[in-house]
Design a protein around this motif. Structure first.
Motif, PDB file in Angstrom:
ATOM      1  N   GLN A   1      -2.007  -5.423   3.129  1.00 41.23           N
ATOM      2  CA  GLN A   1      -0.654  -4.891   2.842  1.00 41.23           C
ATOM      3  C   GLN A   1      -0.050  -5.395   1.536  1.00 41.23           C
ATOM      4  N   SER A   2      -0.183  -6.703   1.250  1.00 41.67           N
ATOM      5  CA  SER A   2       0.389  -7.234   0.009  1.00 41.67           C
ATOM      6  C   SER A   2      -0.387  -8.480  -0.396  1.00 41.67           C
ATOM      7  N   GLY A   3      -0.343  -8.804  -1.683  1.00 45.12           N
ATOM      8  CA  GLY A   3      -1.014 -10.017  -2.155  1.00 45.12           C
ATOM      9  C   GLY A   3      -0.019 -11.128  -2.456  1.00 45.12           C
TER      10      GLY A   3
ATOM     11  N   SER B   1       1.925 -12.980   9.295  1.00 44.43           N
ATOM     12  CA  SER B   1       1.370 -14.220   9.849  1.00 44.43           C
ATOM     13  C   SER B   1      -0.018 -14.603   9.296  1.00 44.43           C
ATOM     14  N   HIS B   2      -0.331 -14.127   8.094  1.00 40.04           N
ATOM     15  CA  HIS B   2      -1.453 -14.697   7.344  1.00 40.04           C
ATOM     16  C   HIS B   2      -0.986 -14.756   5.904  1.00 40.04           C
ATOM     17  N   ASP B   3      -1.640 -15.562   5.073  1.00 42.21           N
ATOM     18  CA  ASP B   3      -1.230 -15.548   3.670  1.00 42.21           C
ATOM     19  C   ASP B   3      -2.368 -15.055   2.792  1.00 42.21           C
ATOM     20  N   ARG B   4      -2.086 -15.005   1.512  1.00 42.16           N
ATOM     21  CA  ARG B   4      -3.026 -14.476   0.537  1.00 42.16           C
ATOM     22  C   ARG B   4      -4.333 -15.260   0.555  1.00 42.16           C
ATOM     23  N   ASP B   5      -4.181 -16.573   0.554  1.00 40.96           N
ATOM     24  CA  ASP B   5      -5.348 -17.426   0.458  1.00 40.96           C
ATOM     25  C   ASP B   5      -6.231 -17.328   1.704  1.00 40.96           C
TER      26      ASP B   5
ATOM     27  N   PHE C   1       4.422  -7.771  -6.964  1.00 41.01           N
ATOM     28  CA  PHE C   1       3.484  -6.665  -7.127  1.00 41.01           C
ATOM     29  C   PHE C   1       2.267  -7.100  -7.938  1.00 41.01           C
ATOM     30  N   GLU C   2       2.499  -7.902  -8.985  1.00 38.12           N
ATOM     31  CA  GLU C   2       1.357  -8.381  -9.791  1.00 38.12           C
ATOM     32  C   GLU C   2       0.430  -9.251  -8.933  1.00 38.12           C
ATOM     33  N   ASP C   3       0.996  -9.988  -7.993  1.00 33.74           N
ATOM     34  CA  ASP C   3       0.157 -10.778  -7.062  1.00 33.74           C
ATOM     35  C   ASP C   3      -0.761  -9.860  -6.252  1.00 33.74           C
ATOM     36  N   THR C   4      -0.215  -8.703  -5.858  1.00 33.93           N
ATOM     37  CA  THR C   4      -1.035  -7.737  -5.114  1.00 33.93           C
ATOM     38  C   THR C   4      -2.160  -7.212  -6.002  1.00 33.93           C
ATOM     39  N   MET C   5      -1.824  -6.871  -7.243  1.00 32.42           N
ATOM     40  CA  MET C   5      -2.844  -6.359  -8.183  1.00 32.42           C
ATOM     41  C   MET C   5      -3.940  -7.418  -8.391  1.00 32.42           C
TER      42      MET C   5
END
Ligand code: SAH
Ligand code: SF4
Ligand code: F3S
Length: 437
Positions: free
Chosen positions: A266-268, A279-283, A317-321
């Motif tokens: 869904q998102s970065g 309930s989870h993170d990017r890493d 948004f840049e984190d998602t990219m």
């Protein structure tokens, strides 16, 4: 014989449910038709996930009104997630609707149809205790195409802040192991070679096993793996938090489990993931992908993304990219955030729709680039292909590769339902072409 026309919107679980509804109404003398004009009953199996999806139902009902005006005996029904979410409101907005039935009540369709047949309004949006699937067990032993869906789990307890599914489909429920296995064997006897196990959170599956223990999805897959005649197993949709070690391992050692995994993130951005209640993170997501790729190096990962979630900044948004660049997706579905009534995120500060559109376009361009690169890299490789239907050109067959790419082959040996090793020779915009080796 009366004729039934079903139009299906939304996810694969609706496709599965439409088949079950057609069978349930078969018991009331209905056969299916491909043309709404011929039908004695029209059912819309609807989706509530985004505003556009839900509004489509009302515009379709508007069109059907004209049809019904010329054919007063025509019965019109609304099923699926819009039926669940809006219930009686549907009949208020469109009084010519005869029947409204929520996804948990399909086994009651025969009674509802009888009621509608007597000119009464029929409505059922309960969450009944009985198992609709047990009652909806398919009756006719009709021959089937080579691929089938099989719902093993329904509902969701995760309550992501943007999502209606926990409300429209209710709490998480898993079907008992024996019923799933029986249904799978029956499908195989009817010609099915590939089964896709379905659930809103399919990897949270924990069905009661014949030994009294709760079986995980991995254990279920290992048992399905032993069914003679079944060649391929897939499952969708998974949640990152329910990817157990055993399920990851199964991707490495279960021969029939295909190298494709739909794992929405869904998102970065950690900030947005938190706001989404994921309930989870990017890493943790990135490390999970690494572990899955360690078990099955050639696995193709697909995902879902929402852009323009409330309070999403350029930085988010840049984190998602960035995350997309890191993962390299073989496929992805991406959506502009859509406000859903009754969900927590609906109350928050919304992102400017033009900004969201711009972000979506950039994200989709990146995904398309990755998708093409991964597809192009298949050229020269040998893959398994299950042939499903004739292609557009004479003598051509279309099938799906292990990695779920559409593959065109022109070869008399490419029979529907057969699996061949194919060397990929070309990569086009949406499909591959190859030759049987
Ligand atoms: N259970 C699955 C997703 C089911 S809905 C999962 O957790 O991944 C399918 C996709 O629709 C979601 O992954 C999400 O990307 C999208 N979606 C859901 N609600 C949405 C909303 N309000 N606006 C835009 N997209 C949404
Ligand atoms: Fe919706 Fe989240 Fe449940 Fe998926 S996990 S169905 S996105 S609430
Ligand atoms: Fe839509 Fe319901 Fe599926 S909202 S995505 S049809 S679970």
């Amino acid at each position: 014989m009366k004729k039934l026309y079903i139009r299906t919107y939304g996810c694969q679980m609706n496709v599965y449910d439409s088949e079950r509804m057609a069978e349930a109404l078969g018991g009331r003398g209905y056969v299916t038709t491909d043309s709404p004009e011929d039908a004695d009953m029209i059912l819309l199996n609807t989706c509530h996930i985004r505003e556009k999806a839900a509004e489509k139902v009302y515009s379709e009902l508007g069109r059907l009104k004209a049809l019904k005006a010329g054919k007063p005996d025509l019965k019109i029904g609304v099923a699926g997630c819009v039926a669940q979410a809006e219930g009686e409101e549907i009949m208020r907005r469109q009084p010519m609707v005869d029947l409204v039935v929520g996804p948990q009540s399909y086994h009651r369709l025969p009674e509802l149809e009888a009621k509608a047949g007597q000119g009464e309004k029929a409505l059922d949006t309960d969450f009944p205790v009985e198992d609709k699937f047990e009652i909806l067990k398919s009756r006719p032993k009709a021959k089937r195409g080579p691929t089938a869906f099989l719902t093993v789990q329904e509902g969701c307890d995760k309550f992501c802040a943007f999502c209606v599914v926990p409300y429209t489909r209710g709490a998480e429920v898993s079907r008992p192991v024996t019923r799933v296995l029986d249904e799978a064997r029956d499908l195989v006897e009817r010609g099915v070679r590939e089964i896709t196990l379905l659930g809103q959170n399919v990897n949270a599956y924990h069905g009661a096993g014949p030994d009294g223990a709760d079986w995980s999805l991995a254990r279920l897959i290992r048992e399905l793996d032993r069914i003679d005649g079944l060649a391929r197993i897939r499952f969708t949709t998974s949640h990152p938090n329910d990817m157990s070690d055993d399920l990851i391992a199964a991707h490495g050692d279960c021969a029939k489990l295909m190298p494709y995994l739909h794992l929405p993130v869904q998102s970065g951005s950690d900030r947005i993931l938190k706001r989404m209640n994921r309930s989870h993170d990017r890493d943790s997501y990135l490390r999970l992908i690494e572990r899955i790729r360690a078990a099955r190096p050639d696995i193709l990962i697909s995902g879902d993304f929402i852009v323009g979630f409330p309070e999403e900044t350029d930085r988010d948004f840049e984190d998602t990219m960035d995350l997309i660049r890191e993962v390299r997706y073989g496929q992805a579905f991406s959506f502009k955030y859509s406000t859903r009534p009754g969900t927590p995120a609906a109350e928050r500060a919304q992102v400017d729709p033009d900004v969201a559109s711009e972000r979506l376009a950039r994200l989709q361009a990146l995904i398309t680039e990755q998708q093409r690169a991964i597809q192009d890299a298949m050229v020269g490789r040998e893959v398994g292909v299950l042939f499903e239907k004739p292609g557009r050109m004479a003598g051509q067959m279309v099938g799906k590769s292990d990695h779920l790419h559409a593959v065109h082959v022109t070869d008399p040996r490419a029979e529907i339902g057969s699996i061949a090793r194919v060397r990929i020779t070309q990569s086009g915009p949406n499909s591959l072409a190859g030759e049987i080796v």
